[in-house]
Enzyme design. Structure first.
Site, PDB file in Angstrom:
ATOM      1  N   LYS A   4      -4.893   9.427   3.283  1.00 26.66           N
ATOM      2  CA  LYS A   4      -5.579   8.499   4.181  1.00 26.66           C
ATOM      3  C   LYS A   4      -6.625   9.221   5.017  1.00 26.66           C
ATOM      4  CE  LYS A   4      -4.978   5.007   4.058  1.00 26.66           C
ATOM      5  NZ  LYS A   4      -5.712   4.032   3.218  1.00 26.66           N
ATOM      6  N   ARG A  42      -7.290  -0.903  -7.065  1.00 21.22           N
ATOM      7  CA  ARG A  42      -7.634   0.168  -6.129  1.00 21.22           C
ATOM      8  C   ARG A  42      -7.857   1.457  -6.923  1.00 21.22           C
ATOM      9  NH1 ARG A  42      -4.574   0.710  -0.527  1.00 21.22           N
ATOM     10  NH2 ARG A  42      -6.598   1.615  -0.032  1.00 21.22           N
ATOM     11  N   ARG A  50       0.865  -1.182   0.000  1.00 21.85           N
ATOM     12  CA  ARG A  50       0.000   0.000   0.000  1.00 21.85           C
ATOM     13  C   ARG A  50       0.899   1.228   0.000  1.00 21.85           C
ATOM     14  NH1 ARG A  50       2.518   1.663   3.818  1.00 21.85           N
ATOM     15  NH2 ARG A  50       1.054   3.384   3.923  1.00 21.85           N
ATOM     16  N   GLY A  51       0.297   2.376  -0.205  1.00 18.71           N
ATOM     17  CA  GLY A  51       1.073   3.590  -0.432  1.00 18.71           C
ATOM     18  C   GLY A  51       1.188   3.816  -1.924  1.00 18.71           C
ATOM     19  N   ASP A 101      -2.081  10.183  -1.927  1.00 13.48           N
ATOM     20  CA  ASP A 101      -2.366   9.198  -2.960  1.00 13.48           C
ATOM     21  C   ASP A 101      -2.768   9.834  -4.280  1.00 13.48           C
ATOM     22  OD1 ASP A 101      -2.650   6.155  -1.731  1.00 13.48           O
ATOM     23  OD2 ASP A 101      -2.833   7.736  -0.243  1.00 13.48           O
TER      24      ASP A 101
END
Length: 349
Positions: free
Chosen positions: A248, A89, A46-47, A237
């Protein structure tokens, strides 16, 4: 400590399973676009920058898997691989940036044999990986100058080596400041509901002996009110063309609190995370994840069975709350559409 979030081993991609940190440190192996897509979807990785690197390798893996097939089979299989990765995603724009970069390489070799294409795509994935580390280092150098010696820096989620190919975005700035000899201490929001701050940021800082204090998300305002936070640095993101920032969930609250207490709020982002095709934050797609992440964690369930939940994984911080963007091409104070557009006309790193 050199954290290899992703690594190429024996013609496979290996990624640290970030779901089990800090209890266990282990790599999982991937051999196709579909398996990498599932790793991204399940948050093994993730990231935004790390997702982009993983997607690039996913394309290369699919090409290697199909490299002995007929051209028609190769093309249809590659298109399916691209589609699988694109659906993993929705919010992190680096995913789509990396897929477009890999597609351009592939389509530029239209007449080449599948085996030749596969090797070229793997070379490009390696370059995406190496380039991310160079960019993070450049961002770190640019941002380190913003932090005073002795600063207490609050961060939200994990924007460290684990969120990138290495070094990190927000934590990369902190690492670079420490490397320059400054005494920096970190305050890490736990980051509900997936606890990236508690499990990942705190772990990274402990490994490197950088002082870190873990707090719950609802403690940030209290610490700011008592003068215990000198700056906030987060990753992102996706950044819209006007400077609005998706990060986030909970980042927006931190930014509002920082403005209330006159604390600088910095966002560390590579240019690959800026989406000039998105006019403002209201147009950024926000991923909604499973309710189980809110009602408990792993085997511990604390919510009443049957309760209704909401689980947006990101929120949007308006550009007016951002003190500066920290990029590989320098610091952009009070970002807006014109300043961001100018970044893309500067010399490439």
């Amino acid at each position: 400590m050199n954290i290899e979030t992703l690594r190429w081993q024996n013609n496979h991609l290996e990624m640290i399973d970030q779901r089990v940190l800090p209890a266990r440190f282990e790599y999982l192996s991937y051999d196709s676009a579909a398996s990498v897509a599932e790793g991204i979807r399940a948050m093994v990785v993730r990231g935004a920058p790390a997702i982009g690197c993983a997607a690039a390798y996913g394309v290369a893996l699919e090409a290697l898997r199909l490299n002995k097939t007929a051209p028609e089979t190769f093309r249809s299989g590659m298109e399916k691989g691209f589609a699988n990765l694109a659906q993993s995603r929705p919010t992190a724009v680096n995913l789509f940036w990396a897929l477009q970069r890999m597609r351009q390489v592939w389509e530029g070799m239209n007449a080449a044999a599948p085996a030749v294409v596969a090797e070229r795509l793997l070379d490009e994935a390696h370059e995406v990986h190496a380039e991310d580390i160079r960019i993070n280092r450049a961002m770190g150098a640019a941002g380190a100058a913003l932090l005073a010696d002795g600063a207490h820096v609050l961060t939200h989620c994990n924007a460290g080596a684990l969120a990138t190919a290495g070094w990190g975005t927000a934590l990369g700035v902190i690492r670079s400041a420490v490397e320059a000899g400054k005494k920096i201490s970190v305050i890490a929001d736990e980051t509900r509901p997936f606890l990236q701050g508690a499990r990942l940021t705190a772990w990274e800082m402990v490994q490197e002996n950088i002082p870190v204090t873990l707090i719950t998300d609802n403690m940030a305002g209290h610490l700011m009110a008592h003068g215990e936070v000198d700056a906030v640095i987060v990753g992102t993101d996706r950044v819209a063309a006007n400077g609005d920032v998706a990060n986030k969930i909970g980042t927006y609250m931190v930014a509002v609190l920082a403005r209330r207490h006159n604390i600088p709020f910095y966002v560390a982002c590579p240019l690959s995370t800026i989406d000039l095709n998105i006019a403002s934050g209201k147009d950024i797609p926000i991923e909604e994840r499973a309710p189980e992440e809110v009602t408990g964690f792993r085997d511990c369930q604390w919510a009443a069975p049957g309760v209704k939940t909401r689980n947006p994984a990101f929120d949007v911080t308006p550009a007016e709350l951002v003190t500066a963007l920290i990029t590989e091409r320098g610091v952009v104070r009070e970002p807006d559409k014109e300043k961001i557009a100018t970044l893309f006309h500067q010399k490439q790193l």
